[in-house]
Design a protein around this motif. Structure first.
Motif, PDB file in Angstrom:
ATOM      1  N   GLY A  11       0.816  -1.216   0.000  1.00 52.41           N
ATOM      2  CA  GLY A  11       0.000   0.000   0.000  1.00 52.41           C
ATOM      3  C   GLY A  11       0.844   1.257   0.000  1.00 52.41           C
ATOM      4  O   GLY A  11       1.169   1.809  -1.050  1.00 52.41           O
ATOM      5  N   ALA A  12       1.216   1.725   1.191  1.00 55.16           N
ATOM      6  CA  ALA A  12       2.016   2.941   1.294  1.00 55.16           C
ATOM      7  C   ALA A  12       2.824   2.898   2.581  1.00 55.16           C
ATOM      8  O   ALA A  12       2.508   2.154   3.516  1.00 55.16           O
ATOM      9  N   HIS A  13       3.866   3.704   2.627  1.00 53.97           N
ATOM     10  CA  HIS A  13       4.682   3.780   3.831  1.00 53.97           C
ATOM     11  C   HIS A  13       3.819   4.264   5.007  1.00 53.97           C
ATOM     12  O   HIS A  13       2.957   5.139   4.837  1.00 53.97           O
ATOM     13  N   PRO A  14       4.018   3.707   6.199  1.00 48.31           N
ATOM     14  CA  PRO A  14       3.189   4.085   7.353  1.00 48.31           C
ATOM     15  C   PRO A  14       3.139   5.580   7.635  1.00 48.31           C
ATOM     16  O   PRO A  14       2.097   6.096   8.065  1.00 48.31           O
ATOM     17  N   LYS A 202       5.435   4.224  -7.304  1.00 53.42           N
ATOM     18  CA  LYS A 202       6.389   3.116  -7.206  1.00 53.42           C
ATOM     19  C   LYS A 202       7.466   3.369  -6.156  1.00 53.42           C
ATOM     20  O   LYS A 202       8.477   2.661  -6.126  1.00 53.42           O
ATOM     21  N   ASN A 203       7.233   4.362  -5.294  1.00 53.25           N
ATOM     22  CA  ASN A 203       8.238   4.648  -4.275  1.00 53.25           C
ATOM     23  C   ASN A 203       7.590   5.073  -2.947  1.00 53.25           C
ATOM     24  O   ASN A 203       7.945   6.101  -2.387  1.00 53.25           O
ATOM     25  N   GLY A 204       6.638   4.291  -2.496  1.00 52.78           N
ATOM     26  CA  GLY A 204       6.124   4.472  -1.146  1.00 52.78           C
ATOM     27  C   GLY A 204       4.814   5.202  -0.991  1.00 52.78           C
ATOM     28  O   GLY A 204       4.223   5.199   0.097  1.00 52.78           O
ATOM     29  N   ALA A 205       4.327   5.862  -2.051  1.00 50.98           N
ATOM     30  CA  ALA A 205       3.041   6.552  -1.962  1.00 50.98           C
ATOM     31  C   ALA A 205       1.905   5.586  -2.294  1.00 50.98           C
ATOM     32  O   ALA A 205       2.118   4.553  -2.933  1.00 50.98           O
ATOM     33  N   LEU A 206       0.695   5.927  -1.844  1.00 51.92           N
ATOM     34  CA  LEU A 206      -0.466   5.157  -2.280  1.00 51.92           C
ATOM     35  C   LEU A 206      -0.642   5.293  -3.781  1.00 51.92           C
ATOM     36  O   LEU A 206      -0.947   4.333  -4.485  1.00 51.92           O
ATOM     37  N   LEU A 238      -5.109  14.771  -1.217  1.00 50.84           N
ATOM     38  CA  LEU A 238      -4.571  13.439  -0.973  1.00 50.84           C
ATOM     39  C   LEU A 238      -3.216  13.259  -1.652  1.00 50.84           C
ATOM     40  O   LEU A 238      -2.353  12.515  -1.173  1.00 50.84           O
ATOM     41  N   LEU A 239      -3.016  13.934  -2.769  1.00 48.59           N
ATOM     42  CA  LEU A 239      -1.726  13.925  -3.452  1.00 48.59           C
ATOM     43  C   LEU A 239      -0.741  14.843  -2.738  1.00 48.59           C
ATOM     44  O   LEU A 239       0.414  14.479  -2.507  1.00 48.59           O
ATOM     45  N   GLY A 240      -1.204  16.020  -2.395  1.00 49.83           N
ATOM     46  CA  GLY A 240      -0.338  16.994  -1.741  1.00 49.83           C
ATOM     47  C   GLY A 240       0.219  16.485  -0.422  1.00 49.83           C
ATOM     48  O   GLY A 240       1.415  16.654  -0.134  1.00 49.83           O
ATOM     49  N   ILE A 241      -0.615  15.861   0.382  1.00 49.73           N
ATOM     50  CA  ILE A 241      -0.188  15.333   1.674  1.00 49.73           C
ATOM     51  C   ILE A 241       0.907  14.287   1.485  1.00 49.73           C
ATOM     52  O   ILE A 241       1.910  14.265   2.215  1.00 49.73           O
ATOM     53  N   GLN A 242       0.746  13.431   0.491  1.00 44.37           N
ATOM     54  CA  GLN A 242       1.720  12.365   0.271  1.00 44.37           C
ATOM     55  C   GLN A 242       3.085  12.913  -0.155  1.00 44.37           C
ATOM     56  O   GLN A 242       4.125  12.496   0.373  1.00 44.37           O
TER      57      GLN A 242
END
Length: 343
Positions: A11-14, A202-206, A238-242
């Protein structure tokens, strides 16, 4: 069964999940006009060391590629890509569906160079053929290779001299920038590319890609293109936060380093077991050549892609590590491989 099939199975990094949960009940404006997205754009400008760039956050790589290329090109203009290029091979004709031809160039290492592109320009000499206008490159490439700073400088100079747009697909940019042999910084991309994107999916984001437009003439009305292609996310925060979480410190690079580290363990172990590789890849994609009998046995415990048939008895597979791959996952694969022996 453990998957080496891709670098987005998890999924995504904690930390990203925590940031999303913490902000979940906040009310923000939509479509990327929120404070998180604006802050993420400012952070990326600082990291790239260039203030006069536009940053747009989109959901995925194919969406970004088709939005960018269709926006940048006139109806009669075409994109140039390596024969392994994602827009040519793995995007279901998305670019062609926007009305633009993708001109394929045969290369051995997935990378384009001026001498590869020049014959295409010479061939497409008049209005009876499409006009080559955009050069599409990937870093890391679809076969795991990476560009050097010198190669990008030569390519940038050539594109500028020939009035070509240079666009980099950065779906796996983190892995490329963190490869041991890499000599490119984010700031180099800001001065050498007309546009590029930083891959989060492909590097930790949802999900999410951060598109950076450097050339002024390509910036105007780009949000109109995003909206028309269905890529302007209503809950843009949701993109900005990631991306804010990925780049407020070195998390983005730490995750890429982890993927590369475990890929190196696979490479060293596979090489030590006596096997060769289809390509030399310093990034998080590994392309070992195994006997077909070995591949069938590995399938019992692992998921991976069959990349290419080498001969009647041997094939190349693709193993991909991610930010979440642990050292023991890579070492276990090597141990299981050794138990199978060499055919």
């Amino acid at each position: 069964m453990y998957s080496f099939n891709n670098d987005y199975s998890e999924g995504a990094h904690p930390r990203i999940l925590d940031a999303l949960v913490q902000s979940n009940m906040e009310q923000t404006v939509g479509y990327g006009e929120d404070s998180y997205t604006k802050k993420a754009a400012e952070v990326l400008k600082q990291r790239i060391e260039k203030e006069d760039i536009d940053v747009h956050l989109l959901v995925g790589g194919t969406q970004t590629n088709l939005t960018v290329i269709s926006a940048f090109l006139k109806p009669y203009e075409a994109a140039i890509a390596a024969n392994t290029g994602h827009i040519l091979v793995h995007e279901t004709g998305a670019i062609e569906a926007t009305g633009h031809k993708v001109i394929s160039i045969e290369v051995e290492d997935g990378k384009l160079r001026p001498e590869d592109i020049k014959p295409v320009l010479e061939l497409h000499s008049d209005e009876h053929m499409v006009k080559p206008k955009l050069v599409y490159i990937s870093n890391s490439t679809e076969i795991g290779t990476i560009y050097t700073k010198s190669e990008l400088e030569q390519l940038s100079k050539f594109c500028m001299e020939n009035k070509l747009i240079l666009f980099m697909d950065g779906a796996r940019l983190g892995s490329a920038l963190c490869a041991k042999e890499n000599d490119i910084e984010l700031s180099d991309l800001g001065r050498l590319m007309d546009a590029f994107y930083i891959g989060g999916t492909k590097n930790g984001a949802l999900f999410g890609e951060a598109l950076v437009i450097c050339k002024d003439s390509l910036k105007e009305d780009f949000r109109f293109h995003i909206k028309q292609k269905g890529a302007l996310l209503a809950k843009g925060r949701l993109l900005g936060i990631q991306f804010l979480e990925l780049f407020k410190d070195d998390l983005y690079f730490d995750l890429a380093k982890q993927a590369n580290k475990t890929a190196d363990l696979l490479k060293d172990g596979i090489s030590g077991a006596g096997y060769k590789f289809l390509t030399y890849s310093p990034s998080n994609q590994v392309f070992p050549i195994f006997p077909n009998e070995i591949i069938e046995k590995l399938k019992e415990k692992y998921l991976f892609s069959i990349w290419e048939k080498v001969d009647e008895n041997n094939s190349a597979i693709r193993l991909v590590t991610s930010w979440a791959t642990k050292e023991e996952n890579a070492l276990e694969f090597v141990e299981n491989l050794k138990k199978l022996g060499i055919y």
